[in-house]
Design a protein around this motif. Sequence first.
Motif, short mmCIF file in Angstrom:
data_model
loop_
_atom_site.label_atom_id
_atom_site.label_comp_id
_atom_site.label_asym_id
_atom_site.label_seq_id
_atom_site.Cartn_x
_atom_site.Cartn_y
_atom_site.Cartn_z
N VAL A 113 16.11 -4.38 49.60
CA VAL A 113 16.29 -5.73 50.02
C VAL A 113 16.68 -6.36 51.59
N PRO A 114 17.26 -6.01 52.24
CA PRO A 114 18.12 -4.96 52.26
C PRO A 114 19.58 -5.60 51.90
N LEU A 115 20.56 -4.01 51.78
CA LEU A 115 21.73 -4.78 51.59
C LEU A 115 22.73 -3.38 52.16
N HIS A 116 23.12 -3.80 52.68
CA HIS A 116 24.27 -2.83 53.70
C HIS A 116 25.04 -2.14 52.23
N GLU A 117 25.67 -2.38 51.35
CA GLU A 117 26.28 -1.55 50.93
C GLU A 117 26.50 -1.76 49.34
N VAL A 118 26.22 -0.85 48.40
CA VAL A 118 26.30 -1.08 46.64
C VAL A 118 27.78 -0.51 46.44
N PRO A 119 27.81 -1.03 45.30
CA PRO A 119 29.14 -0.58 44.16
C PRO A 119 28.29 0.89 43.64
N VAL A 120 29.27 2.15 44.02
CA VAL A 120 29.75 3.05 43.04
C VAL A 120 30.71 3.66 42.01
N LEU A 121 30.48 4.63 41.40
CA LEU A 121 31.20 4.78 40.14
C LEU A 121 31.00 6.84 40.66
N VAL A 122 32.76 6.94 41.82
CA VAL A 122 33.12 7.87 42.39
C VAL A 122 33.53 9.16 41.18
N ARG A 123 32.81 10.45 40.60
CA ARG A 123 32.92 11.22 40.02
C ARG A 123 32.89 12.03 40.19
N ASP A 124 34.20 13.64 40.28
CA ASP A 124 34.03 14.73 41.08
C ASP A 124 33.40 15.71 40.59
N LEU A 125 32.07 15.40 40.48
CA LEU A 125 31.30 16.61 39.05
C LEU A 125 30.72 17.96 39.59
N ASP A 126 30.93 18.62 39.21
CA ASP A 126 30.36 19.65 39.04
C ASP A 126 28.62 19.79 39.35
N ASP A 127 27.97 21.09 39.86
CA ASP A 127 26.62 20.87 39.87
C ASP A 127 26.04 21.03 38.44
N ARG A 128 26.95 22.11 37.37
CA ARG A 128 25.83 21.45 35.63
C ARG A 128 26.65 20.06 35.51
N THR A 129 27.56 19.69 35.26
CA THR A 129 28.00 18.61 34.91
C THR A 129 26.32 17.06 35.32
N ALA A 130 26.56 17.56 36.72
CA ALA A 130 25.83 16.55 37.64
C ALA A 130 24.49 16.70 37.08
N ALA A 131 24.11 18.06 36.95
CA ALA A 131 22.80 17.60 36.90
C ALA A 131 21.83 17.52 35.60
N ALA A 132 23.38 17.32 34.75
CA ALA A 132 23.23 16.93 32.97
C ALA A 132 22.82 15.50 32.95
N ALA A 133 23.66 15.23 33.30
CA ALA A 133 24.06 13.82 33.60
C ALA A 133 23.18 13.39 34.57
N SER A 134 22.13 13.86 35.04
CA SER A 134 21.34 12.74 35.81
C SER A 134 19.69 13.03 34.52
N LEU A 135 19.80 13.94 33.78
CA LEU A 135 18.92 14.22 32.89
C LEU A 135 19.26 13.09 31.74
N VAL A 136 20.13 13.40 31.43
CA VAL A 136 20.53 12.54 30.13
C VAL A 136 20.02 10.33 30.75
N GLU A 137 20.76 10.66 32.36
CA GLU A 137 20.40 9.02 32.05
C GLU A 137 18.56 8.72 32.61
N ASN A 138 18.10 9.59 32.81
CA ASN A 138 16.23 9.68 33.33
C ASN A 138 15.87 9.29 31.58
N LEU A 139 16.47 10.61 31.10
CA LEU A 139 15.94 9.78 29.70
C LEU A 139 16.28 8.94 28.68
#
Length: 305
Positions: A113-139
């Motif tokens: 754009v460029p922007l310098h900041e973006v809003p985020v939701l921070v979640r303390d995820l382990d590798d398994r949940t992070a991988a699953a969440a990324s798959l779900v979001e894309n699917l």
Amino acid sequence: MNPGRETTPKRLGRGLSALFGEAAAPATPAASAPPAGEGGTAMAAAQTVPIAALEPSPFQPRAAIDRERLDELVASIAANGVLQPLLVRPHPTLPGRYQIIAGERRWRAAQAVPLHEVPVLVRDLDDRTAAAASLVENLQRADLNPMEEAEGYRRLAETEGLDHAEIGRLIGRSRSHVANTLRLLNLPLVVQTHLREGRLTAGHARALLAARDPGMLADRVIREGLSVRQTEALAQQRALADRPRRRVSADPADPNTEALARDLSETLGLRVTIRFDGRRGEVRIAYDDLDQLDGLVALLQRAGG
């Protein structure tokens, strides 16, 4: 040929929806109706972080980002800002940094754009949940081609030691869907490339798994624009034609029964046994593997249809 992407029901990732803040109320009226490319998840309580503090997830299943869709998202963010926060987790080894679990495209568009900041939701995820969440979001966004989906499942199986049923429960898919998708990794590389580039659908590819030469048959499917059902029929015909003819067993006292069993064996390419005791009888068809069974079932279904 460009058969298009098969649609999938959006019931994925049950148990993961809370990661995306879907139960939260919109922060602004505009957030409840985001522009094209931003997705439909409501805005949850979020914090802003510098773009430079973010990096792509090592679990991102999508191999490439569509340039045209990214350009559309850049225009949307330039006009409206980032309406949907990115889902991130703290970097496991670098304090003050974050890995993007969902929203890499928004992050890249914001940089342009460029922007310098973006809003985020921070979640303390382990590798398994992070991988699953990324798959779900894309699917859910239909961002993955069948090969990327298969590779995502394989990553969960190999790195987390999950079986097909466990992967299915984690992402909200059936065990058979996970197993059938993983089978696509057995296809020749040329067929996998057709899948990645959209010339074949997952339905075509599953049918090609039964073929003796999937690459050659894939070329014909693309060249003639065959449907999935036509591809299934052609692959099964080829598979049965390639089977060695089997010995026929029948009641030797009845030449008519023996001839009928022989005809069936020649037609099916499988060992056929017919028995008749004068009052009742039975027909047995023997197969050696699941491909032969699939071929037989397909022929019976077509005959019944």
